[in-house]
Design a protein around this motif. Sequence first.
Motif, PDB file in Angstrom:
ATOM      1  N   THR A   1      -3.419  11.182  15.434  1.00 59.31           N
ATOM      2  CA  THR A   1      -3.703  10.862  14.258  1.00 59.31           C
ATOM      3  C   THR A   1      -3.488  11.870  13.112  1.00 59.31           C
ATOM      4  O   THR A   1      -3.280  13.099  13.381  1.00 59.31           O
ATOM      5  CB  THR A   1      -5.266  10.588  14.266  1.00 59.31           C
ATOM      6  OG1 THR A   1      -6.181  11.662  14.414  1.00 59.31           O
ATOM      7  CG2 THR A   1      -5.886   9.588  15.037  1.00 59.31           C
ATOM      8  N   ARG A   2      -3.197  11.468  12.013  1.00 60.22           N
ATOM      9  CA  ARG A   2      -2.886  12.424  10.879  1.00 60.22           C
ATOM     10  C   ARG A   2      -3.903  13.556  10.982  1.00 60.22           C
ATOM     11  O   ARG A   2      -3.790  14.714  10.845  1.00 60.22           O
ATOM     12  CB  ARG A   2      -2.958  11.805   9.557  1.00 60.22           C
ATOM     13  CG  ARG A   2      -1.616  11.011   9.340  1.00 60.22           C
ATOM     14  CD  ARG A   2      -1.705   9.969   8.274  1.00 60.22           C
ATOM     15  NE  ARG A   2      -2.254  10.235   7.097  1.00 60.22           N
ATOM     16  CZ  ARG A   2      -1.739  10.436   5.768  1.00 60.22           C
ATOM     17  NH1 ARG A   2      -0.335  10.905   5.766  1.00 60.22           N
ATOM     18  NH2 ARG A   2      -2.669  10.974   4.878  1.00 60.22           N
TER      19      ARG A   2
ATOM     20  N   ALA B   1      -4.659   7.082  10.737  1.00 63.66           N
ATOM     21  CA  ALA B   1      -3.339   6.593  10.914  1.00 63.66           C
ATOM     22  C   ALA B   1      -2.462   7.493  11.950  1.00 63.66           C
ATOM     23  O   ALA B   1      -2.653   8.730  11.809  1.00 63.66           O
ATOM     24  CB  ALA B   1      -2.596   6.462   9.541  1.00 63.66           C
TER      25      ALA B   1
ATOM     26  N   LEU C   1      -8.979   4.023   8.856  1.00 58.83           N
ATOM     27  CA  LEU C   1      -7.570   3.635   9.142  1.00 58.83           C
ATOM     28  C   LEU C   1      -7.333   2.722   8.253  1.00 58.83           C
ATOM     29  O   LEU C   1      -7.695   1.448   8.218  1.00 58.83           O
ATOM     30  CB  LEU C   1      -7.543   2.995  10.733  1.00 58.83           C
ATOM     31  CG  LEU C   1      -6.178   2.578  11.219  1.00 58.83           C
ATOM     32  CD1 LEU C   1      -5.099   3.682  11.173  1.00 58.83           C
ATOM     33  CD2 LEU C   1      -6.266   2.021  12.695  1.00 58.83           C
ATOM     34  N   ASP C   2      -6.241   2.942   7.440  1.00 58.74           N
ATOM     35  CA  ASP C   2      -5.988   1.860   6.340  1.00 58.74           C
ATOM     36  C   ASP C   2      -4.373   1.466   6.803  1.00 58.74           C
ATOM     37  O   ASP C   2      -4.330   0.771   7.971  1.00 58.74           O
ATOM     38  CB  ASP C   2      -5.720   2.620   4.802  1.00 58.74           C
ATOM     39  CG  ASP C   2      -7.252   3.413   4.402  1.00 58.74           C
ATOM     40  OD1 ASP C   2      -8.182   2.496   4.723  1.00 58.74           O
ATOM     41  OD2 ASP C   2      -7.117   4.318   4.010  1.00 58.74           O
ATOM     42  N   ASN C   3      -3.521   1.377   5.923  1.00 58.82           N
ATOM     43  CA  ASN C   3      -2.309   1.137   6.433  1.00 58.82           C
ATOM     44  C   ASN C   3      -1.296   2.265   7.255  1.00 58.82           C
ATOM     45  O   ASN C   3      -1.376   3.180   6.972  1.00 58.82           O
ATOM     46  CB  ASN C   3      -1.344   0.877   5.023  1.00 58.82           C
ATOM     47  CG  ASN C   3      -1.929  -0.224   4.169  1.00 58.82           C
ATOM     48  OD1 ASN C   3      -2.480  -1.124   4.641  1.00 58.82           O
ATOM     49  ND2 ASN C   3      -1.719  -0.155   2.807  1.00 58.82           N
ATOM     50  N   TRP C   4      -0.930   1.755   8.509  1.00 61.56           N
ATOM     51  CA  TRP C   4      -0.258   2.345   9.284  1.00 61.56           C
ATOM     52  C   TRP C   4       0.961   1.708   9.986  1.00 61.56           C
ATOM     53  O   TRP C   4       1.105   0.456   9.845  1.00 61.56           O
ATOM     54  CB  TRP C   4      -1.237   2.733  10.362  1.00 61.56           C
ATOM     55  CG  TRP C   4      -1.908   1.545  11.042  1.00 61.56           C
ATOM     56  CD1 TRP C   4      -2.886   0.915  10.737  1.00 61.56           C
ATOM     57  CD2 TRP C   4      -1.756   1.176  12.174  1.00 61.56           C
ATOM     58  NE1 TRP C   4      -3.234  -0.182  11.533  1.00 61.56           N
ATOM     59  CE2 TRP C   4      -2.368   0.159  12.463  1.00 61.56           C
ATOM     60  CE3 TRP C   4      -0.650   1.445  13.204  1.00 61.56           C
ATOM     61  CZ2 TRP C   4      -2.123  -0.868  13.847  1.00 61.56           C
ATOM     62  CZ3 TRP C   4      -0.248   0.556  14.354  1.00 61.56           C
ATOM     63  CH2 TRP C   4      -1.327  -0.437  14.688  1.00 61.56           C
ATOM     64  N   LYS C   5       1.790   2.353  10.929  1.00 65.55           N
ATOM     65  CA  LYS C   5       2.674   1.941  11.661  1.00 65.55           C
ATOM     66  C   LYS C   5       2.919   2.941  12.868  1.00 65.55           C
ATOM     67  O   LYS C   5       2.571   4.080  12.804  1.00 65.55           O
ATOM     68  CB  LYS C   5       3.921   1.488  11.086  1.00 65.55           C
ATOM     69  CG  LYS C   5       4.515   2.663  10.621  1.00 65.55           C
ATOM     70  CD  LYS C   5       6.061   2.413   9.867  1.00 65.55           C
ATOM     71  CE  LYS C   5       6.644   3.737   9.218  1.00 65.55           C
ATOM     72  NZ  LYS C   5       6.334   3.821   7.668  1.00 65.55           N
TER      73      LYS C   5
ATOM     74  N   ASP D   1       4.395  -0.078   6.011  1.00 65.02           N
ATOM     75  CA  ASP D   1       3.180   0.026   7.132  1.00 65.02           C
ATOM     76  C   ASP D   1       2.799  -1.214   7.385  1.00 65.02           C
ATOM     77  O   ASP D   1       2.147  -1.946   6.643  1.00 65.02           O
ATOM     78  CB  ASP D   1       2.165   0.980   6.308  1.00 65.02           C
ATOM     79  CG  ASP D   1       2.586   2.436   6.245  1.00 65.02           C
ATOM     80  OD1 ASP D   1       3.399   2.737   7.128  1.00 65.02           O
ATOM     81  OD2 ASP D   1       1.932   3.239   5.342  1.00 65.02           O
TER      82      ASP D   1
ATOM     83  N   ASN E   1      -6.677   7.851   5.058  1.00 61.27           N
ATOM     84  CA  ASN E   1      -5.864   7.516   6.027  1.00 61.27           C
ATOM     85  C   ASN E   1      -5.679   8.245   7.208  1.00 61.27           C
ATOM     86  O   ASN E   1      -4.714   8.456   7.887  1.00 61.27           O
ATOM     87  CB  ASN E   1      -4.567   7.021   5.474  1.00 61.27           C
ATOM     88  CG  ASN E   1      -4.105   5.600   6.124  1.00 61.27           C
ATOM     89  OD1 ASN E   1      -4.641   5.052   7.114  1.00 61.27           O
ATOM     90  ND2 ASN E   1      -2.584   5.492   6.294  1.00 61.27           N
TER      91      ASN E   1
ATOM     92  N   ASN F   1       0.946  -2.110   9.949  1.00 63.54           N
ATOM     93  CA  ASN F   1      -0.190  -2.072  10.924  1.00 63.54           C
ATOM     94  C   ASN F   1      -0.152  -2.684  12.132  1.00 63.54           C
ATOM     95  O   ASN F   1      -0.749  -3.396  13.015  1.00 63.54           O
ATOM     96  CB  ASN F   1      -1.130  -3.129   9.979  1.00 63.54           C
ATOM     97  CG  ASN F   1      -1.937  -2.558   8.721  1.00 63.54           C
ATOM     98  OD1 ASN F   1      -1.714  -1.501   8.573  1.00 63.54           O
ATOM     99  ND2 ASN F   1      -2.301  -3.500   7.796  1.00 63.54           N
TER     100      ASN F   1
END
Length: 272
Positions: free
Chosen positions: A217-218, A181, A240-244, A115, A178, A117
Motif C-alpha cells: 500500500t502507499r 491504494a 482505498l479510493d481509485n486504484w489499479k 485507475d 488514498n 479499481n
Amino acid sequence: MTTISILGCGWYGLPLAKALVSDGYKVKGSTTTAVKVDQLAGAGIEPVILNLSADRSTFPDEFFDTDILIVAIPPKTRSGEGDEYLSKMEKVVASVKKYQISKVILISSTGVYADMNRAVDEDTPPAPDIASGKILLQAETLFQQQIEFKTAIIRFGGLVGPGRHPGRFFTGKQGIANGLAPVNLIHLDDCIGITRAIIDKNAYGHIFNAVAPHHLTRADFYTQAAEKGGLALPSFILKLDNWKIVESKNVPRVLAYRYQTDDWYTALDHKF
C-alpha cells in the motif's frame, strides 16, 4: 558490432547506455546541449547533439545510422511541452523509415491505464485519464502502426533508484489521500534489465508492463521508505479510493525475466 542509438540520455538512458557499452555494443547517445558531450564520451558513448524541438531542430544523420533505436524522452506535460511531443515522435518515425532501422524500443508509462479499481495487464485496453497518458498512448499507436519496422513498447511504472529515493516523495506531508491504494513501481536496475532482455531475445512487436510484482500500500511503502531514509514521516488517510494493480504477462512469458527488485521490504534495506 551491433550499434544502438539512445534518444534521451537522462536518468534511465545514461545508465542504460553505460550498461550496453559494457555488454559490447557500440552505443550512440543523444543530448540536447554540448554540456553533456564530455560526460557521454567519457563513458564510452558516442555523443550526438540532437534536438527535436520545432524552434531548435538539430537532426544529425549519424545518430540514425544504427541497428536499434531506443526512444526514451518523456512528454514533459508538466512543463508545458506535451503538445509538441507527438510531432517530435512523428519526426523520429520518419527518420526510422528513412534510415531503415528495423528495431525500435519505445519507452512509455503505465499512465496509459486509468485507475480502474482492478488489476490490468498488457491485454487490458488502455483508457488514460491524465494528459501524459493520453499523449503516450498516441505515441504508442503511431509506432505500432508502422509496417517498416517493429517496436517493443515498455510501460514503466513509477521510477525509483539512484537520485529517486522514494522516501523523499512524501516526506513530512500529512493527510495524504488514498493510503490503501497499491503502488506500481520499478527500480532502475530492472528498467535496464528488461531493456537488455528485449535486445537479447530480439523481442520486438510486444508490449511489456514493467512493474515490480510486489504491490505494497502507499501508506506502508512510503512511510517505511521515509523511515529507512531518516526522513520526516508522512501520514496517510487509510482509505482505498481509485486504484489499479499493474501486472505483466509478457515480462515473464516472453522474456523469461526475473525482477532483481521483487520485494520492496528488502529493497528499502539494501538499494537506497
